[in-house]
Write a protein that holds these residues in place. Structure first.
Motif, PDB file in Angstrom:
ATOM      1  N   HIS A   1      59.024  55.102  56.419  1.00  0.00           N
ATOM      2  CA  HIS A   1      59.759  55.044  57.872  1.00  0.00           C
ATOM      3  C   HIS A   1      58.915  53.977  58.758  1.00  0.00           C
ATOM      4  CE1 HIS A   1      57.492  58.817  59.058  1.00  0.00           C
ATOM      5  NE2 HIS A   1      57.508  57.901  60.318  1.00  0.00           N
TER       6      HIS A   1
ATOM      7  N   ASP B   1      60.775  50.785  60.541  1.00  0.00           N
ATOM      8  CA  ASP B   1      60.779  50.341  61.616  1.00  0.00           C
ATOM      9  C   ASP B   1      60.170  48.743  61.973  1.00  0.00           C
ATOM     10  OD1 ASP B   1      61.611  53.056  62.074  1.00  0.00           O
ATOM     11  OD2 ASP B   1      59.795  53.514  63.006  1.00  0.00           O
TER      12      ASP B   1
ATOM     13  N   ARG C   1      71.843  49.660  62.243  1.00  0.00           N
ATOM     14  CA  ARG C   1      72.948  49.009  62.819  1.00  0.00           C
ATOM     15  C   ARG C   1      72.829  48.689  64.058  1.00  0.00           C
ATOM     16  NH1 ARG C   1      78.744  51.829  61.392  1.00  0.00           N
ATOM     17  NH2 ARG C   1      77.920  51.791  59.405  1.00  0.00           N
TER      18      ARG C   1
ATOM     19  N   MET D   1      66.316  62.767  56.249  1.00  0.00           N
ATOM     20  CA  MET D   1      66.323  61.850  55.374  1.00  0.00           C
ATOM     21  C   MET D   1      65.279  61.833  54.231  1.00  0.00           C
ATOM     22  SD  MET D   1      68.685  59.373  55.777  1.00  0.00           S
ATOM     23  CE  MET D   1      68.463  57.931  55.365  1.00  0.00           C
TER      24      MET D   1
ATOM     25  N   ARG E   1      71.956  54.189  74.417  1.00  0.00           N
ATOM     26  CA  ARG E   1      72.238  52.824  73.938  1.00  0.00           C
ATOM     27  C   ARG E   1      73.634  52.234  73.592  1.00  0.00           C
ATOM     28  NH1 ARG E   1      68.314  54.870  69.056  1.00  0.00           N
ATOM     29  NH2 ARG E   1      69.611  56.628  69.238  1.00  0.00           N
TER      30      ARG E   1
ATOM     31  N   GLU F   1      63.881  52.261  53.066  1.00  0.00           N
ATOM     32  CA  GLU F   1      63.154  53.044  53.950  1.00  0.00           C
ATOM     33  C   GLU F   1      62.792  54.366  52.858  1.00  0.00           C
ATOM     34  OE1 GLU F   1      65.335  55.175  56.957  1.00  0.00           O
ATOM     35  OE2 GLU F   1      63.718  54.714  58.636  1.00  0.00           O
TER      36      GLU F   1
ATOM     37  N   LEU G   1      63.354  53.925  71.154  1.00  0.00           N
ATOM     38  CA  LEU G   1      62.174  54.944  71.240  1.00  0.00           C
ATOM     39  C   LEU G   1      61.013  54.608  70.358  1.00  0.00           C
ATOM     40  CD1 LEU G   1      61.366  57.608  72.556  1.00  0.00           C
ATOM     41  CD2 LEU G   1      62.018  58.524  70.224  1.00  0.00           C
ATOM     42  N   TRP G   2      61.124  54.723  68.969  1.00  0.00           N
ATOM     43  CA  TRP G   2      59.868  54.786  68.044  1.00  0.00           C
ATOM     44  C   TRP G   2      59.441  53.305  68.106  1.00  0.00           C
ATOM     45  CZ3 TRP G   2      64.567  56.048  66.185  1.00  0.00           C
ATOM     46  CH2 TRP G   2      65.220  55.052  65.374  1.00  0.00           C
TER      47      TRP G   2
ATOM     48  N   VAL H   1      76.251  56.573  61.564  1.00  0.00           N
ATOM     49  CA  VAL H   1      75.638  55.543  60.643  1.00  0.00           C
ATOM     50  C   VAL H   1      74.749  56.522  59.489  1.00  0.00           C
ATOM     51  CG1 VAL H   1      73.722  54.138  60.688  1.00  0.00           C
ATOM     52  CG2 VAL H   1      75.396  53.989  62.645  1.00  0.00           C
ATOM     53  N   TYR H   2      74.429  57.678  59.868  1.00  0.00           N
ATOM     54  CA  TYR H   2      73.532  58.283  59.122  1.00  0.00           C
ATOM     55  C   TYR H   2      74.477  59.119  57.820  1.00  0.00           C
ATOM     56  CZ  TYR H   2      69.220  57.474  60.986  1.00  0.00           C
ATOM     57  OH  TYR H   2      68.023  56.688  61.657  1.00  0.00           O
TER      58      TYR H   2
ATOM     59  N   ALA I   1      77.119  57.956  67.326  1.00  0.00           N
ATOM     60  CA  ALA I   1      76.794  56.844  66.659  1.00  0.00           C
ATOM     61  C   ALA I   1      75.931  57.229  65.369  1.00  0.00           C
ATOM     62  CB  ALA I   1      75.809  55.610  67.455  1.00  0.00           C
TER      63      ALA I   1
ATOM     64  N   GLU J   1      68.788  60.291  66.954  1.00  0.00           N
ATOM     65  CA  GLU J   1      68.395  60.277  65.385  1.00  0.00           C
ATOM     66  C   GLU J   1      67.371  60.850  65.013  1.00  0.00           C
ATOM     67  OE1 GLU J   1      68.295  56.039  64.391  1.00  0.00           O
ATOM     68  OE2 GLU J   1      69.447  55.389  66.179  1.00  0.00           O
TER      69      GLU J   1
ATOM     70  N   PRO K   1      68.724  51.974  53.694  1.00  0.00           N
ATOM     71  CA  PRO K   1      68.122  53.375  53.356  1.00  0.00           C
ATOM     72  C   PRO K   1      67.303  53.330  52.085  1.00  0.00           C
ATOM     73  CG  PRO K   1      70.753  53.383  53.726  1.00  0.00           C
ATOM     74  CD  PRO K   1      70.266  51.942  53.902  1.00  0.00           C
TER      75      PRO K   1
ATOM     76  N   ARG L   1      70.947  48.606  69.985  1.00  0.00           N
ATOM     77  CA  ARG L   1      70.952  49.291  68.541  1.00  0.00           C
ATOM     78  C   ARG L   1      71.988  50.369  68.776  1.00  0.00           C
ATOM     79  NH1 ARG L   1      67.728  52.670  65.856  1.00  0.00           N
ATOM     80  NH2 ARG L   1      67.179  53.740  67.793  1.00  0.00           N
ATOM     81  N   TYR L   2      72.934  50.439  67.595  1.00  0.00           N
ATOM     82  CA  TYR L   2      73.936  51.426  67.430  1.00  0.00           C
ATOM     83  C   TYR L   2      73.416  52.852  66.939  1.00  0.00           C
ATOM     84  CZ  TYR L   2      78.426  53.459  66.710  1.00  0.00           C
ATOM     85  OH  TYR L   2      79.453  54.105  66.833  1.00  0.00           O
ATOM     86  N   ALA L   3      72.737  52.774  65.881  1.00  0.00           N
ATOM     87  CA  ALA L   3      71.749  53.775  65.288  1.00  0.00           C
ATOM     88  C   ALA L   3      71.240  53.204  63.938  1.00  0.00           C
ATOM     89  CB  ALA L   3      72.662  54.898  64.867  1.00  0.00           C
ATOM     90  N   ARG L   4      70.103  53.864  63.563  1.00  0.00           N
ATOM     91  CA  ARG L   4      69.266  53.285  62.481  1.00  0.00           C
ATOM     92  C   ARG L   4      69.136  51.923  62.578  1.00  0.00           C
ATOM     93  NH1 ARG L   4      70.917  55.930  56.775  1.00  0.00           N
ATOM     94  NH2 ARG L   4      72.524  54.290  56.705  1.00  0.00           N
TER      95      ARG L   4
END
Lengths: 304, 369
Positions: A194, A198, A225, B87, A156, A189, A146-147, B191-192, B187, B80, A186, A220-223
């Motif tokens: 952010h 990205d 990952r 965060m 996803r 970021e 998305l971003w 992850v978070y 997910a 997310e 993390p 993409r899994y999340a963030r």
């Protein structure tokens, strides 16, 4: 658009010359109609169509590289334009019935143009299919990110699960699954914001994709990952490939935009080996476990 | 409970403009704008306009923030987004308050500051921080009736605390319990937040072993200049209406008081109380149920009590009644809940849980050990 139009100067010149020649021929060989004789509704309809087709032609030329498909599309639209142009001129000049060339232009140019355009569209479709298969690997990662590209969110992990499920019952097809993340993301970021996060993700994912084989799928899994499915790959081959991915990221010079300083990145990778009785979900969770093990260990792990 | 304990102080309500836009919401808008949507769409229905965003010191109401969250969830279906938003909460850019949080030297101190400055640090969800002999619990209560936006807020707030504590001490691993049902994909949660996730738990709480409270961690040395006095104004805000009532109900050892009794304690008519509650999206029955549920969950999972013991504790009129009520509150039976949650082996804990920070107005720095 203007730069691309320069590529097609000759084609534009040809069509313009032909249009000018038709105008000249009509003016020399025919008699101008009186104002009262001109049917302005016809002029508007036929002239407008001619202009629209001409505009389509310019739009296509302005957005395409030179090549066969472009030539065919241009010629097709060009002949359609000429037919309509001749039709429009008809409204202004009266031609004697001995002048047989004019109806010929109208009735031949149109079907010829349509034929060429159809032929061109067929080739264009083939071209699109080829590009799509080439981009698929890239697209599957980014289409739903998305971003990064502002496109709509689709599934996803679901998408990867679907791909896994499709080939799940051919055990040689799916033997390993890889999860990867950037070390200390993390923290990165938090420190750089952010937007920079990205950008780092986007560029790292591009880099990984360049280092994958054509059948591999990166999602993409999340963030940060990422999950990579490697079809028809043994655990040993996967570890080899993973080593290459890590080396690539290690040599990646990601720069801080403001200072130009290189911010070194490391890739943490977990490889999960499929076990008898696994479902796609089990394999994904084992890969998650593997990447966590890798994070607390040497940066690379194998879970079997 | 006495009338003086409750007092006649003003409460914050959902339509009061009590939150500075630029503290938390602006970051969400920033993330949303990154997706290429127009400001007009993102702000629709919130009573805010694009030109407001650049106005310094703009205050918004919880309801307006809820509307922004609603827009965010509807327009950007990104699982997310809540986590990404959270965060960046802490320590944040809220002057002395952020410095107070950043300069905490251990988890206990950080949680104490979170509790002291919660109006600035966590304006929409109320952190209720308790400890017992084995665990520390951070429960998130919905201050202003967020409704469908509750899960989003909880995700953000949990991501905020998790990210902040992990940045200070990476070994800190919380366990997370959510009221929300298992999402289509876990997910983002994984992850978070990590792997220890429990959905449909009936409560939004983060749990960590008590031993971690006093482990010294890396704190931001640059912010040691901070003095508690500088941050003190952030504490002068009133409680949210939910918070006030919840606190009153928690004090009740025996049967919970009915609406009429509570209204009398608060010096207002039952009709007024009811109206003010409903204006904030709260029902008194729901509030009582929540308090009973949280108490029964604690007895069940931490103290390892049987249904009979819990039924007697809650005075719920027998085991069958308790079982039925529990099912209504959480959607699962007590035995299913027991099977799903593993807060280690049942521990023989006789004493009630103790507040880490008893009163919202506790002077900063005073810690109950």
């Amino acid at each position: 658009m203007p730069q691309l139009l320069i590529l097609h100067r000759q084609k534009i010149l040809l069509i313009s010359l032909l249009a000018a020649a038709l105008l000249l021929a009509s003016a020399l060989l025919g008699e101008p109609k009186t104002l009262a004789d001109i049917d302005w509704i016809d002029v508007l309809g036929e002239g407008g169509s001619a202009l629209a087709v001409g505009f389509w032609m310019l739009m296509i030329l302005g957005s395409r590289p030179a090549g066969r498909v472009t030539n065919l599309l241009t010629l097709g639209l060009g002949f359609m334009f000429l037919a309509m142009w001749a039709d429009t001129l008809d409204e202004f000049f009266h031609l004697a019935s001995s002048q047989a060339w004019e109806p010929m232009v109208e009735s031949l140019a149109m079907p010829f143009g349509i034929g060429v355009l159809t032929w061109g569209l067929w080739h264009w479709q083939q071209e699109q299919l080829a590009i799509r298969s080439q981009l698929q690997k890239r697209e599957q990662c980014f289409r739903d990110h998305l971003w990064l590209d502002g496109l709509k969110q689709l599934g996803r992990v679901d998408q990867l699960e679907k791909a896994l499920a499709q080939s799940w019952y051919f055990p040689d097809e799916v033997r390993v699954l890889v999860m990867a993340e950037l070390e200390g993301f993390p923290h990165f970021e938090r420190r750089y914001g952010h937007e920079e996060g990205d950008r780092l993700l986007r560029e790292s994912a591009e880099l990984l994709m360049l280092n994958l084989r054509s059948g591999d799928l990166l999602c993409r899994y999340a963030r940060d990952r990422l999950v990579i499915s490697l079809p028809q790959t043994t655990p040993a081959q996967a570890l080899h490939l993973v080593g290459q991915l890590r080396a690539a990221v290690e040599h990646f010079a990601f720069r801080d935009e403001s200072t130009g300083q290189v911010l070194k990145q490391n890739l943490i990778v977990g490889v999960a080996v499929r076990q008898p009785g696994d479902t796609p979900g089990d394999l994904i969770q084992r890969a998650n476990l593997a990447v966590r093990m890798a994070a607390s260990g040497s940066g690379q792990s194998l879970a079997s | 409970m006495t009338a003086t304990a409750v007092g006649r102080a003003h409460w914050l309500e959902a339509d009061q403009k009590c939150l500075p836009l630029h503290a938390h919401s602006a970051r969400l808008l920033n993330l949303m704008l990154g997706s290429g949507l127009s400001e007009h769409k993102l702000l629709r229905g919130s009573g805010l306009f694009a030109e407001d965003l650049s106005r310094p010191g703009l205050m918004v109401s919880p309801q307006q923030v809820h509307q922004l969250l609603r827009n965010a969830r509807r327009l950007i279906q990104d699982p997310e987004l809540s986590f990404r938003w959270g965060m960046g909460f802490w320590p944040g850019y809220q002057g002395a308050v952020s410095e107070a949080l950043a300069s905490a030297s251990c988890l206990r101190e950080a949680l104490q500051r979170l509790s002291d400055f919660r109006y600035a640090l966590s304006p929409l969800l109320i952190p209720r921080i308790t400890t017992d002999r084995h665990y520390c619990y951070v429960q998130w209560l919905d201050g202003f009736g967020a409704g469908d936006e509750h899960a989003f807020l909880v995700q953000a707030q949990m991501a905020a605390l998790n990210a902040f504590t992990q940045a200070s001490l990476p070994e800190l691993t919380w366990r997370f319990f959510f009221t929300e049902p298992v999402p289509a994909s876990i997910a983002a949660h994984q992850v978070y937040l990590g792997e220890q996730l429990q959905f449909s738990a009936g409560v939004d709480v983060m749990v960590i072993e008590r031993d971690w409270l006093d482990v010294a961690w890396h704190s931001d040395a640059a912010s040691q200049r901070f003095t508690l006095a500088q941050a003190a104004p952030a504490m002068t805000l009133s409680e949210a209406i939910y918070e006030r009532l919840h606190r009153c109900l928690l004090r009740e050892e025996a049967e919970l008081p009915g609406l009429t009794v509570m209204a009398a304690e608060l010096h207002m008519s039952p009709a007024t109380l009811k109206r003010r509650l409903s204006r904030n999206g709260i029902s008194y029955q729901g509030l009582q149920d929540a308090v009973r549920l949280h108490r029964s969950l604690y007895c069940m999972h931490v103290q390892g009590w049987s249904n009979e013991q819990i039924a007697a504790e809650l005075k719920s009129g027998g085991v069958a009644n308790f079982r039925r009520a529990f099912r209504r509150w959480t959607g699962q039976t007590p035995s299913a809940s027991r099977a799903a949650v593993s807060l280690s082996a049942p521990m023989p804990l006789a004493d009630e849980s103790e507040w880490l920070a008893a009163e919202p107005q506790t002077p900063p720095g005073r810690l109950s050990q």
